[in-house]
Design a protein around this motif. Sequence first.
Motif, PDB file in Angstrom:
ATOM      1  N   PHE A 144       0.824  -1.172  -0.111  1.00  0.00           N
ATOM      2  CA  PHE A 144       0.009   0.032   0.205  1.00  0.00           C
ATOM      3  C   PHE A 144       0.689   1.116   0.164  1.00  0.00           C
ATOM      4  N   ARG A 145       0.250   2.396  -0.384  1.00  0.00           N
ATOM      5  CA  ARG A 145       1.066   3.631  -0.645  1.00  0.00           C
ATOM      6  C   ARG A 145       0.996   4.083   0.892  1.00  0.00           C
ATOM      7  N   VAL A 190      -0.716   9.908   4.392  1.00  0.00           N
ATOM      8  CA  VAL A 190      -1.324   8.704   4.547  1.00  0.00           C
ATOM      9  C   VAL A 190      -1.630   8.531   6.325  1.00  0.00           C
ATOM     10  N   THR A 191      -2.691   8.033   6.573  1.00  0.00           N
ATOM     11  CA  THR A 191      -2.849   7.522   8.084  1.00  0.00           C
ATOM     12  C   THR A 191      -3.082   6.103   7.916  1.00  0.00           C
ATOM     13  N   VAL A 192      -2.299   5.285   9.177  1.00  0.00           N
ATOM     14  CA  VAL A 192      -2.619   4.051   9.285  1.00  0.00           C
ATOM     15  C   VAL A 192      -3.094   3.780  10.756  1.00  0.00           C
ATOM     16  N   ARG A 232     -11.644   7.003  10.391  1.00  0.00           N
ATOM     17  CA  ARG A 232     -12.039   7.072   9.076  1.00  0.00           C
ATOM     18  C   ARG A 232     -10.981   7.798   7.983  1.00  0.00           C
ATOM     19  N   ALA A 274      -8.055   6.530   8.055  1.00  0.00           N
ATOM     20  CA  ALA A 274      -7.271   5.534   7.987  1.00  0.00           C
ATOM     21  C   ALA A 274      -7.377   4.941   6.711  1.00  0.00           C
ATOM     22  N   SER A 275      -6.296   4.761   5.752  1.00  0.00           N
ATOM     23  CA  SER A 275      -6.446   3.960   4.483  1.00  0.00           C
ATOM     24  C   SER A 275      -5.812   2.532   4.714  1.00  0.00           C
ATOM     25  N   VAL A 276      -5.191   2.422   5.599  1.00  0.00           N
ATOM     26  CA  VAL A 276      -4.579   1.004   6.169  1.00  0.00           C
ATOM     27  C   VAL A 276      -4.986   0.670   7.447  1.00  0.00           C
ATOM     28  N   SER A 290     -13.807   1.818   4.450  1.00  0.00           N
ATOM     29  CA  SER A 290     -13.293   1.663   3.113  1.00  0.00           C
ATOM     30  C   SER A 290     -11.972   1.338   2.936  1.00  0.00           C
ATOM     31  N   ALA A 291     -11.096   1.270   4.229  1.00  0.00           N
ATOM     32  CA  ALA A 291      -9.789   1.044   4.328  1.00  0.00           C
ATOM     33  C   ALA A 291      -9.265  -0.428   3.933  1.00  0.00           C
ATOM     34  N   GLU A 292      -7.999  -0.474   3.664  1.00  0.00           N
ATOM     35  CA  GLU A 292      -7.635  -1.882   3.503  1.00  0.00           C
ATOM     36  C   GLU A 292      -7.367  -2.477   4.901  1.00  0.00           C
TER      37      GLU A 292
END
Length: 192
Positions: free
Chosen positions: A40-41, A46-48, A119, A121-123, A153-155
């Motif tokens: 993942f990028r 980006v927020t994890v 919300r 977070a992308s991962v 919708s995050a991974e």
Amino acid sequence: MRTLKDQRREEAAKRRSTMSAAARERAAEDLAEWIHTCPFRLEYDVTVAAYVPVDDEPGSTAMLDALLDRGVTVLLPVVPDGDPAPLDWARYTGPASLAPGRWGLLEPTHDRLGVSAIRAASVILIPALSVDKTGVRLGRGAGYYDRTLVGLSAELVAVVYDEELVDSLPAGDHDVAVSWVLTPGSGFQELG
């Protein structure tokens, strides 16, 4: 009455309790290394969301620090008071930013950001006792993560030891499936 999920939880806990400290430490180092080859990028914007491993859970703060090294914002859960509910979140800025919280779990000392912070977070790296090849995740049973992850919708990435990726697990209506697994031996693997 003991359910099949309860039985699987007991089996996973027993298996983990037989792991040596050296094996857990080696697995934690491997998991931290996999962050550098994440599919993942992971960049400055980006927020994890992740977790601080406790007891025999896979990983260590080295995995969190590897995320910080990538320049991402790292959120960690804060367990709310009362009955199981969606998790609150706060920023992680390094091991010194952690202190014991509810049940002695290490939590960030920074200001709480609220349950909706997830919300961003992308991962999301999620602790699990086991995960199956279709994405069914077996947690500890209180449902904090299932309440937190619904509709995101995050991974979603379950973090487990290699032998905890299994063919199938029992699933309930409220269980939120993950789409990825991260193991010390094989790294990130897409499920489904």
